[in-house]
Write a protein that holds these residues in place. Structure first.
Motif, PDB file in Angstrom:
ATOM      1  N   GLU A 121       0.813  -1.213   0.000  1.00 44.39           N
ATOM      2  CA  GLU A 121       0.000   0.000   0.000  1.00 44.39           C
ATOM      3  C   GLU A 121       0.851   1.269   0.000  1.00 44.39           C
ATOM      4  O   GLU A 121       0.330   2.374   0.153  1.00 44.39           O
ATOM      5  CB  GLU A 121      -0.918   0.013   1.225  1.00 44.39           C
ATOM      6  CG  GLU A 121      -1.986  -1.057   1.227  1.00 44.39           C
ATOM      7  CD  GLU A 121      -3.072  -0.791   0.203  1.00 44.39           C
ATOM      8  OE1 GLU A 121      -3.095   0.319  -0.375  1.00 44.39           O
ATOM      9  OE2 GLU A 121      -3.885  -1.691  -0.050  1.00 44.39           O
ATOM     10  N   LYS A 175      -5.866   8.475   1.822  1.00 47.61           N
ATOM     11  CA  LYS A 175      -6.027   7.019   1.781  1.00 47.61           C
ATOM     12  C   LYS A 175      -6.302   6.470   3.185  1.00 47.61           C
ATOM     13  O   LYS A 175      -7.182   5.626   3.370  1.00 47.61           O
ATOM     14  CB  LYS A 175      -4.770   6.367   1.207  1.00 47.61           C
ATOM     15  CG  LYS A 175      -4.846   4.850   1.087  1.00 47.61           C
ATOM     16  CD  LYS A 175      -3.485   4.228   0.786  1.00 47.61           C
ATOM     17  CE  LYS A 175      -2.975   4.641  -0.568  1.00 47.61           C
ATOM     18  NZ  LYS A 175      -1.698   3.918  -0.923  1.00 47.61           N
ATOM     19  N   TYR A 176      -5.561   6.978   4.152  1.00 50.03           N
ATOM     20  CA  TYR A 176      -5.692   6.487   5.526  1.00 50.03           C
ATOM     21  C   TYR A 176      -7.074   6.805   6.088  1.00 50.03           C
ATOM     22  O   TYR A 176      -7.731   5.956   6.703  1.00 50.03           O
ATOM     23  CB  TYR A 176      -4.610   7.120   6.397  1.00 50.03           C
ATOM     24  CG  TYR A 176      -4.446   6.479   7.762  1.00 50.03           C
ATOM     25  CD1 TYR A 176      -3.862   5.227   7.895  1.00 50.03           C
ATOM     26  CD2 TYR A 176      -4.860   7.130   8.905  1.00 50.03           C
ATOM     27  CE1 TYR A 176      -3.692   4.633   9.137  1.00 50.03           C
ATOM     28  CE2 TYR A 176      -4.701   6.547  10.159  1.00 50.03           C
ATOM     29  CZ  TYR A 176      -4.117   5.305  10.265  1.00 50.03           C
ATOM     30  OH  TYR A 176      -3.967   4.723  11.491  1.00 50.03           O
ATOM     31  N   TRP A 224      -9.709   4.497   4.679  1.00 51.76           N
ATOM     32  CA  TRP A 224      -9.771   3.192   5.341  1.00 51.76           C
ATOM     33  C   TRP A 224     -10.621   3.256   6.602  1.00 51.76           C
ATOM     34  O   TRP A 224     -11.400   2.352   6.881  1.00 51.76           O
ATOM     35  CB  TRP A 224      -8.363   2.725   5.700  1.00 51.76           C
ATOM     36  CG  TRP A 224      -7.522   2.359   4.519  1.00 51.76           C
ATOM     37  CD1 TRP A 224      -7.940   2.145   3.233  1.00 51.76           C
ATOM     38  CD2 TRP A 224      -6.101   2.166   4.509  1.00 51.76           C
ATOM     39  NE1 TRP A 224      -6.888   1.840   2.420  1.00 51.76           N
ATOM     40  CE2 TRP A 224      -5.736   1.828   3.171  1.00 51.76           C
ATOM     41  CE3 TRP A 224      -5.119   2.230   5.477  1.00 51.76           C
ATOM     42  CZ2 TRP A 224      -4.419   1.580   2.806  1.00 51.76           C
ATOM     43  CZ3 TRP A 224      -3.802   1.968   5.117  1.00 51.76           C
ATOM     44  CH2 TRP A 224      -3.460   1.643   3.792  1.00 51.76           C
TER      45      TRP A 224
END
Length: 484
Positions: free
Chosen positions: A215, A222-223, A226
């Motif tokens: 990743e 992106k974090y 999630w």
């Protein structure tokens, strides 16, 4: 909205100097001041200060919608006061924002919760008094040394008045359950459990700079995606990270500080809020109970306490240290009490670990010693001198039964004095709030109350057939800390 709690841990022990067998009885100073100064100063410059400044910027840029929590040991605070006082000023600024919650814990980051319940509670009280004195806040959420926890410790946490504690979301305890809920302790139902989400925390601490990770690179958007994509019913994501991860293990050049600064903005866009544990538990209820029959921690793959109690060397050192706990707490030698605090730090026992493979390699990486046996030998030499000094205060000829009787007497009389002083305070308030009593001026009645405040404990104890408190010579003086 999804809730995320960031917990940043700060701890540094007072490292021991090379202490040889021939130093026993001749040298009562045990610490490597050069190493302590160098390490805490270097970490402050590369990690602690820039990270604290980053958190301040995140709070201000988000109009104080970003919140987090700090877990900092008493021994770390002492070293900051000695070597990097400007960092204490930064911590005070963070406290003044009202967006940073300071957690309770053990003063010296010790293993007292596994060895001595009374010493454990004393350490927590001393730690919290220091936090309140420095930062003006009283901790209400507990986080033990390296998140050590089990059912017995839960009872101690509840007995100290805490309603919330943070611990490890260990897979062998949770099974199919998710760590992203609030649970209650099986043995202390009033205590709420917040469990760490190791995967998401390690995506930052271990994988942020790992180019082999599938990743990579990890970006803030992106974090946050999630986290936002987790099931809607999951309540809170707890991310427990050592503050020296930022700037030390992950240097500034990796972009870690920019990553952190971007989180609040993307969180707002995705419906993810960053909050404190107290705010979370005030809004959400536990979904069930968790029983932890054997101690867990956040260290090593096994998530147990074998990092500190996994071999005979460690257990012998711990046994000899805590065997004198009651005697040390009875004495009035400030320097002895200070050494008692510093020698309890869990790091000393961590260096003695003989665990193999990956875990053993990580232990060696943090140890200043050539081998676990060298760590054990050095510590036991120091401990031998310390025990001689304790023996001088309270010889071994005083057996445990006599010592326990003395402790009980001191505690009972202390509680009695406190109760009588409360009654005097109530009387004083009644005088102030009442009209003239028996035609006596209020000033005269207050003088009587002031006199009673001193004499009442002695008179009352005489009536009950006990020795007057003012004559009690065995009671320990109020503790103080002597700075080097």
């Amino acid at each position: 909205m999804k809730s995320v709690c960031f917990y940043f841990k700060i701890h540094q022990p007072f490292r021991l100097k090379r202490y040889r067998f021939f130093d026993i009885g001749n040298d009562h100073y045990y610490y490597d001041d050069f190493a302590n100064d160098e390490i805490i100063t270097r970490l402050a410059e590369s990690s602690y200060i820039p990270m604290a400044e980053t958190l301040l910027q995140m709070i201000n840029d988000s109009n104080r919608s970003f919140k987090c929590s700090l877990s900092i040991s008493g021994t770390a605070i002492e070293q900051f006061q000695l070597y990097v006082p400007e960092f204490i000023d930064l911590l005070k600024k963070l406290a003044d924002t009202g967006c940073v919650e300071f957690l309770s814990g053990t003063y010296s980051h010790s293993l007292a919760s596994l060895e001595d319940p009374e010493e454990f509670m004393r350490e927590v009280k001393e730690h919290d008094n220091l936090i309140q004195r420095l930062f003006g806040v009283k901790p209400s959420v507990f986080a033990n040394t390296e998140l050590i926890y089990d059912d017995d410790i839960a009872c101690l946490i509840g007995a100290m008045g805490f309603k919330t504690t943070l611990t490890e979301g260990a897979k062998h305890i949770l099974g199919w359950k998710s760590p992203d809920y609030i649970y209650s302790a099986a043995t202390a139902p009033d205590v709420k459990l917040l469990l760490t989400n190791d995967k998401l925390a390690e995506d930052i601490s271990r994988n942020f700079n790992n180019t082999a990770w599938d990743e990579y690179p990890l970006t803030a958007d992106k974090y946050v995606d999630w986290i936002a994509s987790l099931p809607n019913e999951e309540q809170v994501v707890n991310l427990y990270l050592s503050m020296d991860t930022f700037g030390s293990f992950l240097p500034r050049e990796t972009g870690i500080f920019d990553f952190m600064k971007a989180l609040p903005r993307f969180g707002k866009e995705k419906g993810v809020m960053f909050t404190t544990p107290s705010d979370v538990v005030a809004k959400l209820k536990p979904v069930g109970e968790i029983s932890v029959p054997f101690p867990i921690s956040d260290i090593d793959e096994a998530r147990d306490v074998s990092a500190w109690k996994g071999n005979e060397l460690q257990n012998e050192a711990l046994g000899k240290l805590y065997a004198v706990a009651e005697r040390v707490n009875l004495c009035q030698d400030r320097r002895l009490k200070q050494d008692w605090e510093y020698l309890q730090s869990s790091d000393h026992f961590y260096y003695m670990s003989t665990k193999n493979m990956a875990d053993g390699a990580s232990h060696a990486a943090f140890s200043p010693y050539d081998s676990p046996f060298a760590a054990f030998t050095n510590y036991m030499n120091v401990l031998a001198d310390f025990l001689v000094r304790v023996e001088e205060q309270y010889p071994e000829s005083i057996d445990n039964e006599e010592l326990n009787s003395l402790l009980l007497t001191i505690r009972n009389q202390s509680q009695e004095i406190n109760q009588l002083n409360k009654e005097v305070a109530t009387l004083r308030n009644n005088i102030l709030n009442s009209d003239d009593s028996n035609n006596a001026p209020k000033e005269e009645l207050l003088e009587i109350a002031e006199k009673d405040d001193v004499e009442a404990p002695a008179e009352e104890t005489k009536k009950r057939g006990r020795k007057p408190a003012k004559e009690e010579k065995a009671a320990p003086a109020k503790r103080g800390r002597k700075k080097k």
